[in-house]
Write a protein that holds these residues in place. Structure first.
Motif, PDB file in Angstrom:
ATOM      1  N   ASP A  33       0.898  -1.223   0.043  1.00  0.00           N
ATOM      2  CA  ASP A  33      -0.139  -0.106   0.124  1.00  0.00           C
ATOM      3  C   ASP A  33       0.863   1.258   0.111  1.00  0.00           C
ATOM      4  N   PRO A  34       0.762   1.891  -1.070  1.00  0.00           N
ATOM      5  CA  PRO A  34       1.580   3.345  -1.338  1.00  0.00           C
ATOM      6  C   PRO A  34       1.540   4.233   0.071  1.00  0.00           C
ATOM      7  N   LYS A  35       0.228   4.096   0.647  1.00  0.00           N
ATOM      8  CA  LYS A  35       0.157   4.960   1.835  1.00  0.00           C
ATOM      9  C   LYS A  35       0.417   4.590   2.898  1.00  0.00           C
ATOM     10  N   ALA A  36       0.477   3.156   3.327  1.00  0.00           N
ATOM     11  CA  ALA A  36       1.177   2.869   4.417  1.00  0.00           C
ATOM     12  C   ALA A  36       2.543   2.617   4.589  1.00  0.00           C
ATOM     13  N   GLN A  37       3.302   2.118   3.304  1.00  0.00           N
ATOM     14  CA  GLN A  37       4.513   2.228   2.900  1.00  0.00           C
ATOM     15  C   GLN A  37       5.310   1.382   3.947  1.00  0.00           C
ATOM     16  N   ILE A  38       4.919   0.085   4.138  1.00  0.00           N
ATOM     17  CA  ILE A  38       5.273  -0.759   5.120  1.00  0.00           C
ATOM     18  C   ILE A  38       6.739  -1.179   4.834  1.00  0.00           C
ATOM     19  N   HIS A  82       1.661   2.059  -6.918  1.00  0.00           N
ATOM     20  CA  HIS A  82       2.645   3.332  -7.377  1.00  0.00           C
ATOM     21  C   HIS A  82       3.966   3.240  -6.530  1.00  0.00           C
ATOM     22  N   PRO A  83       5.273   2.724  -7.053  1.00  0.00           N
ATOM     23  CA  PRO A  83       6.161   2.632  -6.360  1.00  0.00           C
ATOM     24  C   PRO A  83       6.856   3.939  -5.742  1.00  0.00           C
ATOM     25  N   TRP A  84       7.446   3.960  -4.659  1.00  0.00           N
ATOM     26  CA  TRP A  84       7.897   5.168  -4.066  1.00  0.00           C
ATOM     27  C   TRP A  84       9.353   5.207  -3.994  1.00  0.00           C
ATOM     28  N   ARG A  85       9.895   6.231  -3.779  1.00  0.00           N
ATOM     29  CA  ARG A  85      11.480   6.348  -3.474  1.00  0.00           C
ATOM     30  C   ARG A  85      11.605   6.151  -2.077  1.00  0.00           C
ATOM     31  N   PRO A  86      12.669   5.132  -1.610  1.00  0.00           N
ATOM     32  CA  PRO A  86      12.960   4.858  -0.371  1.00  0.00           C
ATOM     33  C   PRO A  86      13.706   5.778   0.365  1.00  0.00           C
ATOM     34  N   PHE A  87      13.075   5.846   1.757  1.00  0.00           N
ATOM     35  CA  PHE A  87      13.290   6.975   2.631  1.00  0.00           C
ATOM     36  C   PHE A  87      14.707   6.608   3.429  1.00  0.00           C
ATOM     37  N   PRO A  88      15.565   7.328   3.855  1.00  0.00           N
ATOM     38  CA  PRO A  88      16.673   7.071   4.884  1.00  0.00           C
ATOM     39  C   PRO A  88      16.000   6.367   6.029  1.00  0.00           C
ATOM     40  N   PRO A  89      16.488   4.956   6.394  1.00  0.00           N
ATOM     41  CA  PRO A  89      16.093   4.120   7.462  1.00  0.00           C
ATOM     42  C   PRO A  89      15.637   4.831   8.551  1.00  0.00           C
ATOM     43  N   TYR A  90      16.191   5.764   9.250  1.00  0.00           N
ATOM     44  CA  TYR A  90      15.635   6.471  10.405  1.00  0.00           C
ATOM     45  C   TYR A  90      14.157   7.093   9.942  1.00  0.00           C
ATOM     46  N   ILE A  91      14.065   7.700   8.985  1.00  0.00           N
ATOM     47  CA  ILE A  91      12.810   8.362   8.678  1.00  0.00           C
ATOM     48  C   ILE A  91      11.630   7.109   8.534  1.00  0.00           C
ATOM     49  N   TYR A  92      12.048   6.009   7.619  1.00  0.00           N
ATOM     50  CA  TYR A  92      11.101   4.968   7.638  1.00  0.00           C
ATOM     51  C   TYR A  92      10.824   4.452   9.011  1.00  0.00           C
ATOM     52  N   HIS A  93      11.601   4.341   9.615  1.00  0.00           N
ATOM     53  CA  HIS A  93      11.123   3.748  11.133  1.00  0.00           C
ATOM     54  C   HIS A  93      10.263   4.577  11.824  1.00  0.00           C
ATOM     55  N   ASN A  94      10.585   5.695  11.822  1.00  0.00           N
ATOM     56  CA  ASN A  94       9.476   6.738  12.217  1.00  0.00           C
ATOM     57  C   ASN A  94       8.150   6.607  11.469  1.00  0.00           C
ATOM     58  N   ASN A  95       7.883   6.403  10.241  1.00  0.00           N
ATOM     59  CA  ASN A  95       6.704   6.593   9.711  1.00  0.00           C
ATOM     60  C   ASN A  95       6.122   4.959   9.867  1.00  0.00           C
ATOM     61  N   VAL A  96       6.829   4.013   9.824  1.00  0.00           N
ATOM     62  CA  VAL A  96       6.378   2.678   9.898  1.00  0.00           C
ATOM     63  C   VAL A  96       5.826   2.380  11.368  1.00  0.00           C
ATOM     64  N   ASN A  97       6.293   3.083  12.463  1.00  0.00           N
ATOM     65  CA  ASN A  97       5.789   2.804  13.701  1.00  0.00           C
ATOM     66  C   ASN A  97       4.522   2.962  13.978  1.00  0.00           C
ATOM     67  N   ILE A  98       3.674   3.654  13.146  1.00  0.00           N
ATOM     68  CA  ILE A  98       2.449   4.186  13.560  1.00  0.00           C
ATOM     69  C   ILE A  98       1.396   2.985  12.796  1.00  0.00           C
ATOM     70  N   HIS A  99       2.043   1.990  12.140  1.00  0.00           N
ATOM     71  CA  HIS A  99       1.443   0.866  11.505  1.00  0.00           C
ATOM     72  C   HIS A  99       1.612  -0.414  12.327  1.00  0.00           C
ATOM     73  N   ILE A 100       2.194  -0.404  13.486  1.00  0.00           N
ATOM     74  CA  ILE A 100       2.491  -1.370  14.384  1.00  0.00           C
ATOM     75  C   ILE A 100       1.671  -1.506  15.408  1.00  0.00           C
ATOM     76  N   ASN A 101       0.551  -2.556  15.397  1.00  0.00           N
ATOM     77  CA  ASN A 101      -0.382  -2.416  16.563  1.00  0.00           C
ATOM     78  C   ASN A 101       0.435  -2.733  18.011  1.00  0.00           C
ATOM     79  N   ASN A 102       0.470  -1.896  18.949  1.00  0.00           N
ATOM     80  CA  ASN A 102       1.187  -1.779  20.010  1.00  0.00           C
ATOM     81  C   ASN A 102       0.392  -2.635  21.156  1.00  0.00           C
ATOM     82  N   ASN A 103      -0.921  -3.104  20.661  1.00  0.00           N
ATOM     83  CA  ASN A 103      -1.453  -4.013  21.544  1.00  0.00           C
ATOM     84  C   ASN A 103      -1.032  -5.582  21.591  1.00  0.00           C
TER      85      ASN A 103
END
Length: 295
Positions: A88-93, A197-218
């Motif tokens: 999903d281009p919106k989630a960018q897992i 729709h492929p996206w350009r990869p982010f620097p890893p630290y930005i990627y991890h900040n972004n992907v954290n919101i898609h991890i179920n903390n429960n």
């Protein structure tokens, strides 16, 4: 005449001193000030050190968080839905760009039915008829246990995550229900679903900040280096290793000399312990401890 000679000597001496001072000033102006990078400056010890630190602090394994993969798996209704969520281009897992074309690789999902055990393999599509295993999810009917295994070339050997879901995921009911059929992704290089729709990869630290919101903390994500399912996934005939066959020096052990797997790499880089529980790690460390990695 004597006075004239003395004045001449003094004048010559003064000129030589000024010339020396000008020469010194000119040489100093070519040296960049501290902590400033000059693109056309010759390679220096400082530049080399900076490059080494950057290489050490960033690794291929940083570009796909398997806790995020586990979380998305637990929210999917079936494997087709799981593949869609992964891309999903919106989630960018994912942030993986194994073929280095400047775009995140499409992740296809293929599965194998072993009766009371289902093997799900996630593969990066990296070229025409070229695929690379990224991770495998082994699901057992007994107690609905899920084991997520990172590909050894990316994460090093024995990199396992055991998610404990806060509620039984719908996908597990689908695996053991009458509607289950093995999923083999229909997509390949040059033929991707319309939503992708492929996206350009982010620097890893930005990627991890972004992907954290898609991890179920429960959920709880147990990390271990033990294969609790005791299954040899090498016999999975759907497995592909096209990228690292062509680029053996990019494997985990070549990239991270002296590190056993991503666990030890993260520990060496000062990973913190939150959200996850870590159980019984021994690979390359000579001991066990508890807690979990988050960077």
């Amino acid at each position: 005449m004597k006075k004239l000679s003395i004045l001449s000597v003094l004048l010559v001496s003064l000129i030589m001193v000024n010339c020396g001072s000008s020469s010194s000033t000119s040489s100093s102006s070519n040296v960049p000030p501290p902590n400033v990078t000059v693109n056309n400056a010759p390679t220096s010890n400082t530049t080399t050190t900076t490059t080494t630190v950057e290489a050490k602090d960033s690794d291929i394994s940083d570009n796909l968080d398997l806790e995020a993969v586990s979380s998305v798996f637990g929210e999917s209704k079936d494997l087709e839905d799981f593949e869609k969520r992964l891309n999903d281009p919106k989630a960018q897992i994912s942030n993986l760009d194994l073929n280095k074309d400047g775009q995140v690789d499409y992740l296809r999902v293929v599965s194998k039915d072993n009766g009371d055990e289902k093997i799900v393999t996630i593969q990066a599509v990296i070229g025409k008829d070229q695929y690379q295993d990224v991770a495998t999810i082994d699901v057992k009917k007994e107690n609905n246990t899920v084991q997520v295994i990172g590909d050894p070339n990316i994460y090093g050997p024995d990199y396992y995550i055991y998610p404990a879901f806060v509620a039984t995921p719908l996908i597990l009911d689908w695996f053991w229900g009458p509607m289950f059929t093995p999923w083999i992704s229909p997509f390949y290089w040059g033929f991707f679903p319309p939503f992708f729709h492929p996206w350009r990869p982010f620097p890893p630290y930005i990627y991890h900040n972004n992907v954290n919101i898609h991890i179920n903390n429960n959920n709880i994500y147990h990390h271990s280096n033990f294969n609790n399912h005791n299954h040899n996934l090498q016999h999975n005939n759907l497995s592909r290793n096209d990228h690292f066959k062509s680029h053996p020096t990019e494997s985990f052990q070549h990239r991270n000399n002296g590190m056993y797997n991503k666990h030890t790499l993260d520990m060496n880089r000062g990973a913190t312990f939150t959200r996850s529980n870590f159980g019984g790690f021994h690979g390359g460390m000579g001991g066990g401890f508890h807690g979990g990695f988050r960077r």
